[in-house]
Design a protein around this motif. Structure first.
Motif, PDB file in Angstrom:
ATOM      1  N   MET A   1       0.827  -1.186   0.000  1.00  0.00           N
ATOM      2  CA  MET A   1       0.000   0.000   0.000  1.00  0.00           C
ATOM      3  C   MET A   1       0.875   1.256   0.000  1.00  0.00           C
ATOM      4  N   VAL A   2       1.782   1.358   0.946  1.00  0.00           N
ATOM      5  CA  VAL A   2       2.707   2.497   0.991  1.00  0.00           C
ATOM      6  C   VAL A   2       3.970   2.091   0.246  1.00  0.00           C
TER       7      VAL A   2
ATOM      8  N   HIS B   1       2.486  10.216  -2.883  1.00  0.00           N
ATOM      9  CA  HIS B   1       1.750  10.393  -1.634  1.00  0.00           C
ATOM     10  C   HIS B   1       0.274  10.614  -1.999  1.00  0.00           C
ATOM     11  N   PRO B   2      -0.669  10.254  -1.117  1.00  0.00           N
ATOM     12  CA  PRO B   2      -2.083  10.483  -1.433  1.00  0.00           C
ATOM     13  C   PRO B   2      -2.450  11.942  -1.717  1.00  0.00           C
TER      14      PRO B   2
ATOM     15  N   THR C   1      -4.657   9.838  -6.029  1.00  0.00           N
ATOM     16  CA  THR C   1      -5.683   8.977  -5.444  1.00  0.00           C
ATOM     17  C   THR C   1      -6.293   8.163  -6.575  1.00  0.00           C
TER      18      THR C   1
ATOM     19  N   TYR D   1      -8.626   3.810  -0.058  1.00  0.00           N
ATOM     20  CA  TYR D   1      -7.196   3.907  -0.341  1.00  0.00           C
ATOM     21  C   TYR D   1      -6.482   4.715   0.741  1.00  0.00           C
ATOM     22  N   THR D   2      -7.029   5.855   1.081  1.00  0.00           N
ATOM     23  CA  THR D   2      -6.405   6.719   2.078  1.00  0.00           C
ATOM     24  C   THR D   2      -6.398   6.054   3.447  1.00  0.00           C
TER      25      THR D   2
ATOM     26  N   TRP E   1      -3.678   3.494   3.454  1.00  0.00           N
ATOM     27  CA  TRP E   1      -2.373   4.162   3.524  1.00  0.00           C
ATOM     28  C   TRP E   1      -2.026   4.473   4.980  1.00  0.00           C
TER      29      TRP E   1
ATOM     30  N   THR F   1      -1.516   1.325   7.157  1.00  0.00           N
ATOM     31  CA  THR F   1      -0.209   0.704   6.912  1.00  0.00           C
ATOM     32  C   THR F   1       0.888   1.484   7.614  1.00  0.00           C
ATOM     33  N   LYS F   2       0.841   2.798   7.518  1.00  0.00           N
ATOM     34  CA  LYS F   2       1.841   3.634   8.185  1.00  0.00           C
ATOM     35  C   LYS F   2       1.818   3.395   9.698  1.00  0.00           C
TER      36      LYS F   2
END
Length: 84
Positions: free
Chosen positions: A1-2, A48-49, A53, A63-64, A67, A70-71
């Motif tokens: 994802m990231v 980056h988002p 997107t 998606y966001t 992200w 995952t972070k």
């Protein structure tokens, strides 16, 4: 994802080689790896988002959220970027 480049900039540079490998091969979360078309993958690249997107409006929140999740799961920094 990231993407790996974003992970590196968000703290992965300080990880051991084993932790970076675990991140790159992470299949433990549903959102870790998402299948997309080659066209979408190239468009997204390591952005980056704030700068990319998904083209479908319905997918943007998912998606966001993926992200950020995952972070947080990998204890990477979560920052806010503005679009150019």
């Amino acid at each position: 994802m990231v993407p790996l480049a974003e992970a590196w900039d968000s703290g992965a540079h300080a990880w051991t080689a084993a932790r970076r490998e675990a991140y790159a091969n992470d299949n433990d979360a549903d959102r870790s790896l998402v299948a997309v078309t080659a066209v979408t993958d190239r468009a997204k690249a390591d952005r980056h988002p704030a700068n990319w997107t998904p083209p479908l409006a319905d997918a943007r929140c998912t998606y966001t959220a993926g992200w950020v999740a995952t972070k947080l799961r990998w204890q990477l920094t979560v920052d806010y970027e503005t679009a150019p």
